[in-house]
Design an enzyme around this catalytic site. Structure first.
Site, mmCIF file in Angstrom:
data_model
loop_
_atom_site.group_PDB
_atom_site.id
_atom_site.type_symbol
_atom_site.label_atom_id
_atom_site.label_comp_id
_atom_site.label_asym_id
_atom_site.label_seq_id
_atom_site.Cartn_x
_atom_site.Cartn_y
_atom_site.Cartn_z
ATOM 1 N N CYS A 109 18.393 56.268 10.859
ATOM 2 C CA CYS A 109 18.911 56.309 9.273
ATOM 3 C C CYS A 109 19.681 54.917 8.934
ATOM 4 C CB CYS A 109 20.343 57.411 9.321
ATOM 5 S SG CYS A 109 19.612 58.793 9.037
ATOM 6 N N GLU A 114 23.650 57.811 12.683
ATOM 7 C CA GLU A 114 22.787 59.157 12.494
ATOM 8 C C GLU A 114 23.587 60.036 11.979
ATOM 9 O OE1 GLU A 114 19.405 58.859 12.069
ATOM 10 O OE2 GLU A 114 18.905 57.412 13.600
#
Length: 164
Positions: free
Chosen positions: A2, A105
């Site tokens: 991410c 994340e």
């Protein structure tokens, strides 16, 4: 992977992890970077080699070719496609290492907000992420971190991870 990472050490700590005693041109500075929540489009410390030798620079995280108008610049590139796809063809030869202390994340665990997880190496050493980019010294410069399938680890958190 991410879109957030950390770089809180000094550039010398990252270079030391490479075990490369050459003289590096440090365009980042001598102080610790102290960056704990780096977002895409932010300048990030990147290590690379050019005709003058090894260097450390701040480069914008995210890149897209000039012809890809109307879309956000990707920050990651899939290892399965990066070498052969037309999108990253122009920057494929321009390799770099993005040294990070860790990355975040977010996992949807059913609550009102996603749960953040901080991922780092177990031994506390920097992670040296494979990257490619455009490093010409103008406003079009940028880089992407190469990612791979998270098989064998991290699958319960995210299906991709940086190539370290």
């Amino acid at each position: 992977m991410c879109g957030r990472l950390t770089q809180y050490r000094g550039i010398h700590d990252f270079v030391e992890a490479l075990s490369m005693p050459e003289v590096w041109r440090n365009n980042v500075g001598e102080q610790a970077l102290q960056r704990y929540n780096v977002a895409p489009t932010t300048p990030v410390a990147v290590l690379r080699v050019d005709d003058g030798g090894p260097r450390a620079d701040l480069v914008r995280w995210g890149w897209r070719p000039h012809w890809a108008k109307g879309r956000a610049a990707p920050i990651n590139a899939r290892v399965e496609k990066v070498a052969h796809g037309p999108f990253f063809r122009a920057i494929w030869p321009h390799r770099a290492i993005t040294p990070i202390d860790g990355w975040y994340e977010w996992v949807d665990e059913g609550g009102p907000k996603k749960q953040p997880y901080y991922i780092r190496r177990r031994d506390g050493q920097p992670a040296l992420c494979a990257s490619i980019g455009q490093f010409t010294g103008n406003e079009h410069d940028g880089f992407v971190i190469i990612t791979a399938d998270a098989q064998g680890g991290l699958v319960d958190v995210h299906d991709r991870r940086p190539v370290v």
